[in-house]
Design an enzyme around this catalytic site. Sequence first.
Site, PDB file in Angstrom:
ATOM      1  N   CYS A  58     119.232 -20.912  89.728  1.00  9.96           N
ATOM      2  CA  CYS A  58     120.377 -20.838  90.650  1.00  9.96           C
ATOM      3  C   CYS A  58     119.992 -20.427  92.075  1.00  9.96           C
ATOM      4  O   CYS A  58     119.531 -21.271  92.830  1.00  9.96           O
ATOM      5  CB  CYS A  58     121.449 -19.912  90.075  1.00  9.96           C
ATOM      6  N   GLU A 105     123.033 -21.742  83.505  1.00 11.69           N
ATOM      7  CA  GLU A 105     122.654 -20.342  83.691  1.00 11.69           C
ATOM      8  C   GLU A 105     123.544 -19.433  82.839  1.00 11.69           C
ATOM      9  O   GLU A 105     124.763 -19.575  82.825  1.00 11.69           O
ATOM     10  CB  GLU A 105     122.775 -19.966  85.169  1.00 11.69           C
ATOM     11  N   LYS A 113     114.207 -14.703  87.188  1.00 12.07           N
ATOM     12  CA  LYS A 113     114.782 -15.094  88.480  1.00 12.07           C
ATOM     13  C   LYS A 113     114.269 -14.192  89.597  1.00 12.07           C
ATOM     14  O   LYS A 113     114.362 -12.964  89.518  1.00 12.07           O
ATOM     15  CB  LYS A 113     116.307 -15.024  88.389  1.00 12.07           C
TER      16      LYS A 113
END
Length: 296
Positions: free
Chosen positions: A155, A43, A118
């Site tokens: 994540c 990431e 995300k």
Amino acid sequence: MDKISVGLLQLSAGDSPEENFEKTISFIREAADLGAQIICTQELFKTKYFCQVESWDYFKFAEPVNENSPTIRELSKTAKDKNVVIIASLFEKRAEGIYHNTVAVIDADGKYLGKYRKMHIPDDPQFYEKFYFTPGDLGYKTFRTKYAKIGTLICWDQWFPEAARLTAMKGADIIFYPTAIGWLPEEKETEGEIQYSAWETVQRGHAVANGCYVASVNRVGFEESPDRKTGIQFWGQSFICDPMGKITKKASPDKEEILIDEVDLSKIDKTRTVWPFFRDRRIETYTDLTKRWLED
């Protein structure tokens, strides 16, 4: 093509985005030379994990993410040269005042396939991402590449079974999770083992529940907080697990490395035939999942 080779780049990051980018390009090329066909970065690989503090200074690291942006052009050139799929995690500047934590996917012929933003944005001590990132609005995405149909989450998304389920329902053979997660120094001794175990277990559970491969790539090294008050010890241990949740390859907790593993896509059909979770889902009973909470 049933058997393909996946490469995860578990690296540390320095102060220079340019040097981090050059280093990652070098590792992509090395991974390709070692046989990897789909290669994923950690990431926000171009920078240290700046979200440890809230500072307007770090918005300077953001960049457009499209087929004409300099970073995508360089990644596309590398993908085409090496005949590899690249999954790259970037800090996207969408417009003035709108920023995203974004993954770009480039096919083995160098074609930019698109991006995923995300969806779940954390706001915890040392992980102040809500200050920087607007929640994603592209939905859950899959990309049909030369070697496999892949899903990309990022994540904090990895803690949410709904995200993995919807990505798998769009046909993902492999769900990739570019990640930046580690221990806070004051918590590692007492909470470190259980925190890591929870992180690994929930992702293995996604593989089992959805009958697909999961590949999670983390960074390594200690990164001091910019305010010098604390820092994060990133725990590495990037891994790949199969549709039964078995970890087939895992990286070290503290070393830079290229993790490469062969995945057999034919296992997906075999596993889902034996464990037909998609067949037996009672979708008519799940409407309350769109609510925040259910009162007694």
